[in-house]
Scaffold this motif. Structure first.
Motif: not given
Length: 67
Positions: A1-23
């Motif tokens: 089962x996932x932990x809150x830290x794991x979910x937050x790290x995935x969200x952080x990765x999505x946000x950081x990838x989104x900064x570059x991919x949105x361009x």
């Protein structure tokens, strides 16, 4: 089962990838995905829900019983 830290790290990765991919990728669907990820990462209601939803049940077995 996932932990809150794991979910937050995935969200952080999505946000950081989104900064570059949105361009590079035009489209509102991608912008919406990254905006929702940013919102979920910073919203107190979502974070408290994750903490509640991802905590183990106190009656569940977390390890096998001794033989």
């Amino acid at each position: 089962m996932a932990t809150v830290e794991q979910v937050n790290s995935v969200l952080d990765k999505i946000v950081s990838a989104g900064e570059y991919l949105a361009l590079l990728i035009p489209g509102k669907v991608d912008d919406l995905l990254f905006s929702v990820a940013k919102w979920a990462r910073s919203d107190a209601t979502i974070q408290s829900w994750l903490a509640t939803a991802l905590e183990p049940d106190p009656n569940s077995l977390t390890e096998l019983p001794p033989v």
